[in-house]
Design a protein around this motif. Structure first.
Motif, mmCIF file in Angstrom:
data_model
loop_
_atom_site.group_PDB
_atom_site.id
_atom_site.type_symbol
_atom_site.label_atom_id
_atom_site.label_comp_id
_atom_site.label_asym_id
_atom_site.label_seq_id
_atom_site.Cartn_x
_atom_site.Cartn_y
_atom_site.Cartn_z
ATOM 1 N N LEU A 388 0.832 -1.204 0.000
ATOM 2 C CA LEU A 388 0.000 0.000 0.000
ATOM 3 C C LEU A 388 0.870 1.259 0.000
ATOM 4 C CD1 LEU A 388 -2.986 0.709 -0.038
ATOM 5 C CD2 LEU A 388 -2.910 0.921 2.451
ATOM 6 N N SER A 389 2.005 1.210 0.676
ATOM 7 C CA SER A 389 2.918 2.348 0.670
ATOM 8 C C SER A 389 3.484 2.586 -0.730
ATOM 9 C CB SER A 389 4.059 2.115 1.670
ATOM 10 O OG SER A 389 4.896 3.237 1.762
ATOM 11 N N ALA A 390 3.840 1.525 -1.415
ATOM 12 C CA ALA A 390 4.343 1.666 -2.790
ATOM 13 C C ALA A 390 3.255 2.232 -3.701
ATOM 14 C CB ALA A 390 4.834 0.321 -3.309
ATOM 15 N N ILE A 391 2.015 1.789 -3.502
ATOM 16 C CA ILE A 391 0.893 2.325 -4.296
ATOM 17 C C ILE A 391 0.714 3.812 -4.018
ATOM 18 C CG2 ILE A 391 -1.614 2.248 -4.609
ATOM 19 C CD1 ILE A 391 -1.453 -0.774 -4.107
ATOM 20 N N ALA A 392 0.765 4.197 -2.734
ATOM 21 C CA ALA A 392 0.612 5.610 -2.375
ATOM 22 C C ALA A 392 1.713 6.453 -3.013
ATOM 23 C CB ALA A 392 0.636 5.771 -0.856
ATOM 24 N N GLY A 393 2.949 5.958 -2.972
ATOM 25 C CA GLY A 393 4.044 6.694 -3.597
ATOM 26 C C GLY A 393 3.845 6.851 -5.092
ATOM 27 N N SER A 394 3.367 5.801 -5.747
ATOM 28 C CA SER A 394 3.124 5.875 -7.186
ATOM 29 C C SER A 394 2.018 6.876 -7.508
ATOM 30 C CB SER A 394 2.746 4.493 -7.723
ATOM 31 O OG SER A 394 3.782 3.559 -7.478
ATOM 32 N N MET A 395 1.015 6.949 -6.640
ATOM 33 C CA MET A 395 -0.078 7.907 -6.867
ATOM 34 C C MET A 395 0.404 9.346 -6.734
ATOM 35 S SD MET A 395 -3.188 5.973 -4.883
ATOM 36 C CE MET A 395 -4.409 7.198 -5.330
ATOM 37 N N HIS A 396 1.436 9.567 -5.950
ATOM 38 C CA HIS A 396 1.964 10.925 -5.809
ATOM 39 C C HIS A 396 2.588 11.434 -7.111
ATOM 40 C CE1 HIS A 396 1.035 11.759 -1.736
ATOM 41 N NE2 HIS A 396 1.815 10.831 -1.218
ATOM 42 N N ILE A 397 2.982 10.526 -7.987
ATOM 43 C CA ILE A 397 3.540 10.970 -9.272
ATOM 44 C C ILE A 397 2.521 11.840 -9.999
ATOM 45 C CG2 ILE A 397 4.378 10.206 -11.525
ATOM 46 C CD1 ILE A 397 5.449 7.704 -10.175
ATOM 47 N N TYR A 398 1.260 11.436 -9.943
ATOM 48 C CA TYR A 398 0.198 12.234 -10.566
ATOM 49 C C TYR A 398 -0.328 13.309 -9.614
ATOM 50 C CZ TYR A 398 -4.235 13.472 -12.787
ATOM 51 O OH TYR A 398 -5.263 14.165 -13.362
ATOM 52 N N GLY A 399 -0.509 12.941 -8.337
ATOM 53 C CA GLY A 399 -1.146 13.858 -7.402
ATOM 54 C C GLY A 399 -0.316 15.081 -7.070
ATOM 55 N N LEU A 400 1.000 14.941 -7.017
ATOM 56 C CA LEU A 400 1.867 16.052 -6.641
ATOM 57 C C LEU A 400 2.545 16.721 -7.829
ATOM 58 C CD1 LEU A 400 3.655 14.655 -3.453
ATOM 59 C CD2 LEU A 400 1.799 16.311 -3.551
ATOM 60 N N LYS A 401 2.451 16.132 -8.996
ATOM 61 C CA LYS A 401 3.109 16.715 -10.157
ATOM 62 C C LYS A 401 2.256 17.833 -10.728
ATOM 63 C CE LYS A 401 5.588 15.360 -14.360
ATOM 64 N NZ LYS A 401 5.958 14.226 -15.239
#
Length: 419
Positions: A388-401
């Protein structure tokens, strides 16, 4: 990359505006006396309350805190951060201090605890909005790192204060909590600068910005798919954190290690976080926020994988703790500061939404964590956290970019015309 971004820790601290220093000092003072959530169950059971009802009271506090985050954002949007902090902490002080007085009346106790949670949580969006307004843009991430450290120092020292206080009288816990809340309200009233009642100016150019209704702001938020992705990633991260905190001591003892190992993990994590985060943040601000969100969560995932091996050797407990806290230091300041980068007419409600989502995650995280641990065991739970942590980090690529900003097209010159 500007030179200001590469400024060292001490230079940033020296250049921090005075209102930010006052704000961080108030947050620290309030956190030093934050005993309700941590000691409420112990206090009530010590005074003869059943464990079941004590748990209900803690749940009431959590529910109040959820509403408090949204209330704090709305008050900040309408009246400004200083006024909100003064108002809610003035309300929190007598509420918290009265817990020992109403503990014998269940209905009154539930109401007071729920209102306490609402008032205490309501100051956080206001503090974040003030920090975002006073801190220069190039140092916003560092500013939120400072606030995290103030909270962590308070969280580390508060139990030591509580251990001394309860030797005298358990009721003193809540009287001291109320006193620190009142002191925070007084300091905010005296030291923090006054803001316009609408709290809508504060853009870097000093020009007023148009006010938006709550419907317009939340309508914008719902259509902002990047921010929704950021919120979902934050929800996953906070669920992991809350479940991790609940399961780790149980798993350490279940693996046959002494409780002192868990105490060592807490001390080590606190020392590393408090002493290293600011320095690490000076490097993190040099990379895009989405990369900090990704790498930080991946380092946390590696730490959880080490926790899954703790039955093999205590080394994996220490290594897992160091990696997990390192991951938090990498992504924490960047992800925490993100809502503060939005325009002033959106900022308070975006921050409040983020705090509310974190509150929901903090409520369900321990229950989900304990369920997964009892059902699938330690390796299963820590594997879930890692994925779940890896998924959250991957989602930040879109969410924080940040999306690319279109460059203005210059108007064509008209040849041959004279003014």
């Amino acid at each position: 990359m500007t030179g200001a971004t590469r400024t060292g820790v001490f230079a940033v601290l020296r250049s921090t505006p005075a209102p930010v220093r006052y704000l961080l000092g108030g947050v620290l003072i309030n956190q030093l006396g934050a005993f309700v959530q941590t000691f409420l169950i112990l206090y009530l059971t010590f005074r003869g309350t059943s464990v079941g009802f004590a748990g209900v009271c803690l749940a009431a506090y959590s529910v109040g805190a959820l509403f408090g985050a949204m209330l704090g954002g709305e008050l900040t949007h309408r009246f400004g951060g200083r006024a909100t902090i003064v108002a809610v902490m003035t309300c929190a002080a007598p509420l918290v201090a009265s817990i020992p007085l109403v503990r014998a009346t269940p209905s009154a106790l539930l109401a007071v605890v729920a209102l306490s949670g609402m008032a205490i949580q309501a100051y956080r969006p206001a503090a974040a909005v003030l920090l975002a307004g006073f801190m220069p843009d190039e140092h916003k991430v560092m500013g939120f790192s400072m606030m995290r450290i103030a909270l962590n120092i308070g969280a580390a020292v508060a139990p030591l204060i509580a251990a001394l206080v309860i030797q005298v009288n358990w009721d003193l816990l809540f009287w001291l909590d109320g006193a620190t809340a009142a002191l925070w309200a007084l300091l905010a009233f005296v030291l923090l600068p006054k803001r316009n009642a609408t709290a809508h100016e504060g853009e870097p150019d000093g020009e007023p910005v148009p006010a938006l209704s709550a419907r317009e702001v939340y309508g914008t938020l719902i259509r902002d798919t990047r921010f929704l992705c950021y919120l979902l990633a934050g929800l996953f991260g906070m669920v992991i954190y809350a479940g991790w905190v609940a399961v780790l001591p149980l798993n350490i003892v279940d693996a046959g290690y002494p409780v002192s190992l868990y105490s060592a993990v807490l001390v080590l994590s606190s020392v590393v976080l408090i002493t290293c985060e600011l320095k690490i943040t000076t490097y993190i601000v040099r990379i895009p926020k989405y990369l900090a969100g990704l790498f930080g969560n991946l380092v946390c995932a590696l730490g959880f994988a080490f926790y899954g091996l703790m039955a093999q050797h205590p080394f994996f407990v220490i290594a897992g703790a160091l990696l997990a806290v390192s991951g938090l230091m990498i992504h924490g300041p960047s992800t925490a500061s993100h809502p503060a980068t939005f325009p002033a007419q959106l900022r308070s409600r975006y921050i409040a939404t983020k705090e509310t989502v974190a509150g929901v995650a903090a409520t369900i995280g321990p229950m989900l964590g304990l369920y997964l641990w009892t059902t699938f065991g330690g390796p299963g739970f820590w594997g879930f956290c890692a994925v779940l942590s890896a998924i959250a980090g991957s989602m930040h690529i879109y969410g924080l970019k940040q999306p690319p900003v279109a460059k203005p097209v210059p108007e064509p010159e008209v040849v041959g015309e004279r003014p």
